[in-house]
Scaffold this motif. Structure first.
Motif, PDB file in Angstrom:
ATOM      1  N   TRP A  15       0.830  -1.188   0.000  1.00  0.00           N
ATOM      2  CA  TRP A  15       0.000   0.000   0.000  1.00  0.00           C
ATOM      3  C   TRP A  15       0.878   1.258   0.000  1.00  0.00           C
ATOM      4  N   GLN A  58      -2.615  -2.779  -8.454  1.00  0.00           N
ATOM      5  CA  GLN A  58      -3.564  -1.749  -8.032  1.00  0.00           C
ATOM      6  C   GLN A  58      -3.491  -0.533  -8.937  1.00  0.00           C
ATOM      7  N   LEU A  61      -5.165  -1.286 -12.075  1.00  0.00           N
ATOM      8  CA  LEU A  61      -6.611  -1.284 -11.852  1.00  0.00           C
ATOM      9  C   LEU A  61      -7.157   0.134 -11.892  1.00  0.00           C
ATOM     10  N   GLU A  62      -6.373   1.059 -11.369  1.00  0.00           N
ATOM     11  CA  GLU A  62      -6.824   2.447 -11.324  1.00  0.00           C
ATOM     12  C   GLU A  62      -6.545   3.178 -12.624  1.00  0.00           C
ATOM     13  N   ARG A  79      -7.904   7.948 -18.577  1.00  0.00           N
ATOM     14  CA  ARG A  79      -8.959   7.099 -19.131  1.00  0.00           C
ATOM     15  C   ARG A  79      -9.767   7.851 -20.184  1.00  0.00           C
ATOM     16  N   LEU A 187     -19.122  -4.762 -12.072  1.00  0.00           N
ATOM     17  CA  LEU A 187     -17.752  -5.210 -12.295  1.00  0.00           C
ATOM     18  C   LEU A 187     -17.731  -6.684 -12.649  1.00  0.00           C
ATOM     19  N   LEU A 207     -15.916  -3.664 -17.058  1.00  0.00           N
ATOM     20  CA  LEU A 207     -17.218  -3.145 -16.666  1.00  0.00           C
ATOM     21  C   LEU A 207     -18.265  -3.773 -17.573  1.00  0.00           C
ATOM     22  N   ALA A 229     -11.984  -2.077 -18.023  1.00  0.00           N
ATOM     23  CA  ALA A 229     -12.115  -1.216 -16.845  1.00  0.00           C
ATOM     24  C   ALA A 229     -10.879  -0.365 -16.629  1.00  0.00           C
ATOM     25  N   ARG A 249     -10.926  12.076  -6.273  1.00  0.00           N
ATOM     26  CA  ARG A 249     -11.088  12.106  -4.818  1.00  0.00           C
ATOM     27  C   ARG A 249      -9.873  12.687  -4.103  1.00  0.00           C
TER      28      ARG A 249
ATOM     29  N   LEU B 187     -13.820   2.374 -12.613  1.00  0.00           N
ATOM     30  CA  LEU B 187     -13.300   1.483 -11.577  1.00  0.00           C
ATOM     31  C   LEU B 187     -12.242   2.191 -10.755  1.00  0.00           C
ATOM     32  N   GLY B 188     -12.241   1.950  -9.473  1.00  0.00           N
ATOM     33  CA  GLY B 188     -11.214   2.517  -8.612  1.00  0.00           C
ATOM     34  C   GLY B 188     -10.910   1.567  -7.473  1.00  0.00           C
ATOM     35  N   SER B 189     -10.061   2.008  -6.553  1.00  0.00           N
ATOM     36  CA  SER B 189      -9.846   1.190  -5.363  1.00  0.00           C
ATOM     37  C   SER B 189     -10.115   2.062  -4.144  1.00  0.00           C
ATOM     38  N   ALA B 190     -10.661   1.451  -3.139  1.00  0.00           N
ATOM     39  CA  ALA B 190     -11.155   2.185  -1.978  1.00  0.00           C
ATOM     40  C   ALA B 190     -10.029   2.863  -1.219  1.00  0.00           C
ATOM     41  N   ARG B 191     -10.188   4.139  -0.938  1.00  0.00           N
ATOM     42  CA  ARG B 191      -9.277   4.829  -0.042  1.00  0.00           C
ATOM     43  C   ARG B 191      -9.505   4.297   1.368  1.00  0.00           C
ATOM     44  N   GLY B 203      -8.106  -0.474  -0.683  1.00  0.00           N
ATOM     45  CA  GLY B 203      -7.720  -1.012  -1.970  1.00  0.00           C
ATOM     46  C   GLY B 203      -8.765  -1.903  -2.593  1.00  0.00           C
ATOM     47  N   PRO B 205     -11.869  -3.149  -4.635  1.00  0.00           N
ATOM     48  CA  PRO B 205     -12.394  -2.573  -5.865  1.00  0.00           C
ATOM     49  C   PRO B 205     -13.727  -1.880  -5.628  1.00  0.00           C
TER      50      PRO B 205
END
Lengths: 252, 252
Positions: A15, A58, A61-62, A79, A187, A207, A229, A249, B187-191, B203, B205
């Motif tokens: 992380w 990760q 993924l983002e 994107r 997803l 997606l 995605a 964010r 798509l993102g990953s959780a803060r 992290g 999804p």
DNA sequence: GAGTGGTCTAGACCACGGT
DNA sequence: CCGTGGTCTAGACCACTCT
């Protein structure tokens, strides 16, 4: 007592790595630039390769990174915003919306699609394959399920396989009066065939956009579109060309 | 010569495992049932635990499984269809749509949100936190960014922190005449903070839904909602209560 | 063939939830 | 406390792309 443990909850290494890499990407790398290979990065950060890979996964993924076997890891462009449901209440393929017909054939939909179509399990259903190309790369693959009953002027089977047959089915479909449509997004992971079409490995995050097309007679067609995605931002309405860098964010 | 290699492209083990497990889930397990633990499953299939985990991760991504540290792996219920953008062209919080105000405070939005808002970097912006609860579990966390200029009747700071303050801001916002809105999904990953709110690990999804609210004067507010990607299916239109088992796709 | 990312192994220890 | 899933390691080999 006073052991002064500021971080009583130690952050996982991957992380923290992700954060560091993310900042490095913002500052020291240009879009398209290739990163050092995984073994070197792992050594540089003093972690096992698996741990580094967790961070890279990760970031991919983002949508920040793009990795290709045999090639390397590159910095991904922002994107692309792909419009979904922009022209509301219109049949697919009525305008030039980036979709390319590929082929059409009989199909045996799964239980879920059958439920949406409302057809009996034995009934004949056609599946039209289309792909969507945006800015030079294919971003989505679609299967459009059309019950044979929806397109009575069915000379489709006579048409030779290929784009021509797909177009023939769609032309018939567009004869009907469209009453409405609804859509859902979730997803999923890419099936082997979709993955190939999207130039990704099987299991890549996608997606899934499921659209139901209604006529007065009921559900006339169901489309299941598979969007990459990692590279796509689906837009609804007219926000297609808005600039979003990568993540809207921030910490509150 | 004739080495009769039927599978010249050997399927990865974890992919095959995923298929086997997926079928087992359909046939031999009920929703909510707990699976054997990872070490036992790995042994049973004769693979390393990491390999088994790769398969489980995919199944969790697809919403088939739910894993919780210290508890175990359970069979997930079908994804809940959460309506997004159903009541078109209305301010958030105008109807009882499952959103619960949590708090409001000054915020410093990131560059991306600033771009959407069209405000200057130094300008005062309020952030309203809300959570969305569906069928007993919280499925989404939202940050609604409101430039102070959008809500001139600003007694917000006087109101004590907490839900009351959040409601105060929203009440002011709803005074304005809404001209339109547009939305995007990615798509993102959780803060870390969102992850906590959603009862997931950082992290995890998530589906990021960004909404822009327009008035004649320009963008009056921007909302960034973080939905659990494993448990949610976002619906647009009136397909909220449609039955989808888990994956509408089949091989053509 | 050289170099990349993708898969896989067999271990170890940690953080968390319930008892 | 025990059992669970989560993290991490240090290796090995494979599949792919490019030259």
């Amino acid at each position: 007592m006073g052991t002064t443990q500021l971080e009583s909850v130690p952050e996982p290494k991957y992380w923290h790595l992700k954060t560091v890499l993310s900042e490095a990407l913002d500052q020291d790398f240009a879009v398209g630039e290739v990163l050092p290979n995984e073994r070197e990065l792992a050594a540089r950060f003093g972690v096992a390769r698996a741990t580094l890979r967790q961070a890279l996964e990760q970031l991919e993924l983002e949508g920040r990174l793009q990795r290709r076997r045999g090639v390397g890891t590159t910095v991904a462009p922002p994107r692309v915003g792909v419009d979904v449901g922009g022209a509301r209440h219109s049949w697919p393929g009525e305008s030039t919306d980036g979709w390319e017909p590929v082929d059409a054939a009989e199909a045996v939909p799964g239980a879920a699609v059958l439920g949406l179509l409302g057809t009996a399990p034995g009934e004949l259903v056609l599946a039209v394959r289309r792909t969507r190309v945006e800015q030079g790369q294919s971003v989505a693959a679609e299967l459009l399920y059309v019950p044979a009953a929806s397109v009575p002027g069915l000379s489709a089977i006579d048409v030779p396989a290929g784009p021509a047959r797909a177009r023939a089915v769609m032309r018939e479909l567009q004869r009907l009066v469209l009453d409405g449509q609804d859509r859902s997004v979730e997803l999923g992971s890419a099936r082997a065939d979709d993955a190939k079409e999207l130039d990704r490995l099987p299991g890549a995050p996608v997606l899934l956009v499921t659209t139901r097309y209604f006529t007065a007679a009921g559900t006339a067609a169901v489309s299941v579109a598979t969007y990459r995605a990692d590279t796509c931002r689906l837009t609804f309405g007219d926000s297609g060309d808005v600039q979003i860098t990568h993540d809207a964010r921030v910490a509150s």
